[in-house]
Design a protein around this motif. Sequence first.
Motif, mmCIF file in Angstrom:
data_model
loop_
_atom_site.group_PDB
_atom_site.id
_atom_site.type_symbol
_atom_site.label_atom_id
_atom_site.label_comp_id
_atom_site.label_asym_id
_atom_site.label_seq_id
_atom_site.Cartn_x
_atom_site.Cartn_y
_atom_site.Cartn_z
ATOM 1 N N VAL A 199 -9.783 -6.071 -3.448
ATOM 2 C CA VAL A 199 -8.443 -6.461 -3.867
ATOM 3 C C VAL A 199 -8.525 -7.132 -5.238
ATOM 4 C CG1 VAL A 199 -8.454 -8.783 -2.888
ATOM 5 C CG2 VAL A 199 -6.300 -7.529 -3.009
ATOM 6 N N TRP B 237 -5.668 -9.186 -8.114
ATOM 7 C CA TRP B 237 -4.319 -9.418 -8.612
ATOM 8 C C TRP B 237 -4.399 -9.978 -10.014
ATOM 9 C CZ3 TRP B 237 -5.224 -13.191 -4.475
ATOM 10 C CH2 TRP B 237 -5.279 -14.510 -4.900
ATOM 11 N N SER C 104 2.555 -1.898 2.393
ATOM 12 C CA SER C 104 3.282 -0.936 1.576
ATOM 13 C C SER C 104 3.656 0.299 2.380
ATOM 14 C CB SER C 104 2.429 -0.522 0.377
ATOM 15 O OG SER C 104 3.008 0.573 -0.298
ATOM 16 N N TYR D 266 -0.252 -6.087 0.591
ATOM 17 C CA TYR D 266 0.045 -6.729 -0.679
ATOM 18 C C TYR D 266 0.679 -8.085 -0.409
ATOM 19 C CZ TYR D 266 -0.716 -2.195 -2.862
ATOM 20 O OH TYR D 266 -1.286 -1.018 -3.290
ATOM 21 N N ASN E 11 3.277 -11.218 -1.626
ATOM 22 C CA ASN E 11 4.564 -11.315 -2.314
ATOM 23 C C ASN E 11 4.816 -12.692 -2.907
ATOM 24 O OD1 ASN E 11 5.994 -8.624 -1.652
ATOM 25 N ND2 ASN E 11 5.150 -9.277 0.318
ATOM 26 N N GLY F 245 4.810 -1.067 -4.225
ATOM 27 C CA GLY F 245 3.751 -0.094 -4.463
ATOM 28 C C GLY F 245 4.290 1.156 -5.130
ATOM 29 N N SER G 46 0.689 -2.341 -7.237
ATOM 30 C CA SER G 46 2.042 -2.855 -7.042
ATOM 31 C C SER G 46 2.412 -3.688 -8.256
ATOM 32 C CB SER G 46 2.083 -3.714 -5.770
ATOM 33 O OG SER G 46 3.281 -4.449 -5.675
ATOM 34 N N GLN H 74 -0.820 -6.199 -8.392
ATOM 35 C CA GLN H 74 -1.889 -6.234 -7.397
ATOM 36 C C GLN H 74 -2.412 -4.842 -7.117
ATOM 37 O OE1 GLN H 74 -1.042 -8.194 -3.652
ATOM 38 N NE2 GLN H 74 -2.908 -7.378 -2.717
ATOM 39 N N TYR H 75 -3.724 -4.743 -7.050
ATOM 40 C CA TYR H 75 -4.424 -3.523 -6.633
ATOM 41 C C TYR H 75 -5.085 -3.816 -5.303
ATOM 42 C CZ TYR H 75 -8.106 0.031 -6.539
ATOM 43 O OH TYR H 75 -8.947 1.028 -6.165
ATOM 44 N N SER H 76 -4.928 -2.931 -4.326
ATOM 45 C CA SER H 76 -5.437 -3.230 -2.983
ATOM 46 C C SER H 76 -6.008 -1.986 -2.324
ATOM 47 C CB SER H 76 -4.303 -3.790 -2.111
ATOM 48 O OG SER H 76 -4.751 -4.055 -0.801
#
Length: 354
Positions: free
Chosen positions: A220, A222, A279, A286, A288, A311, A325, A348-350
């Motif tokens: 993950v 962010w 998502s 993700y 928030n 996303g 996202s 964010q990348y997850s």
Amino acid sequence: MVQADGPTSATCTIVAIMPETLPWKRPELPPSTQKNDGTLMNMYDVRKTLAYVTEDTGNANNFTSTPTPGVRGSKHVGTFLAVNDLQTMQARGALTLVPGSARYDLLSIKSAPQSATMPEGGDGWTNALMELNFLDVKLAARIQPTGKNFYYGGGGGRDSALAVVARPGRGDLTTRMVVASPTCLLTGTISVDGATHEFDTANSFALFERKWGNFTCLPVHWALWFFLETGEVIISWALGPSTREGRTETLFASAWHPTERHEMLPVGEVTRGNDPSVSSENGFVYWNHYVLDLPARNARFEAKKWFRDAGLTAMPAGSRYIDISESYCESMALWELKEVKFFGHLEQYSDVRP
């Protein structure tokens, strides 16, 4: 980030925001050159890798202006774009990976959805042309970096780079160089759903960022970009591995000041992602709500996504570029023990499943 007048309000990561939302005044600085941007003071020369091309698909080779073009190998170009309408509070976003081209000698990344090019005979950093035609958004913008470069995560020495984590299955320490200009002069037009607006150059700005190098940030990552009403720009990244509770041990933050001074800041233990959601686009987790603690500056930020489940959708299906996202944010913060307003965006990348 970009501010632009007009009845249509859109947030990409070039962000077009309404005049009545929070302002951030671009300081009047001279156009960036090798003589005044810090390059000659033993700083890394960004121009050397603006045209960096490799067949290594693990190499990050992109620009955040944004929307973001990125080269995957040498024959595919990825684009992602998030549009947040701050009038209707509607959001849409998409990403794609399509055939494209890039040059070794000059910044020239081209594909049908997006292109980033520099003029022939220039210095490689001046007057980048960003063109976009994707998701009913059209952009034709000249971006002129001004003032000194902003080096994230370090002093920007010629041999320095930002160390991240070891790549899975390999013993080498992966690195990347990230350098930006947060005060770019912007000219041109943006069109959203057929409504075209010219940028108000005096009151608009763009953040132009260059990333390159082999790295991984799984599971993950962010990134928080905050623009304070007092003139500072804050960038903070959390890089995997992270827990499902939103905590990570790999964190850094950098601050850019209106005097053009930039500094590394230690990130406090309170920092974390909260309020998870899954998502509907890719099934990943993700956050928030983000808390960023910067004790050295007596600072604390709490930022909530204005758009949940942000996303981005692969267009066409199967052309997935990255699981990411993007959302606008705007709030109050504590900065040097004073309450200040700020706006920015949350990325964010997850690949974390519920």
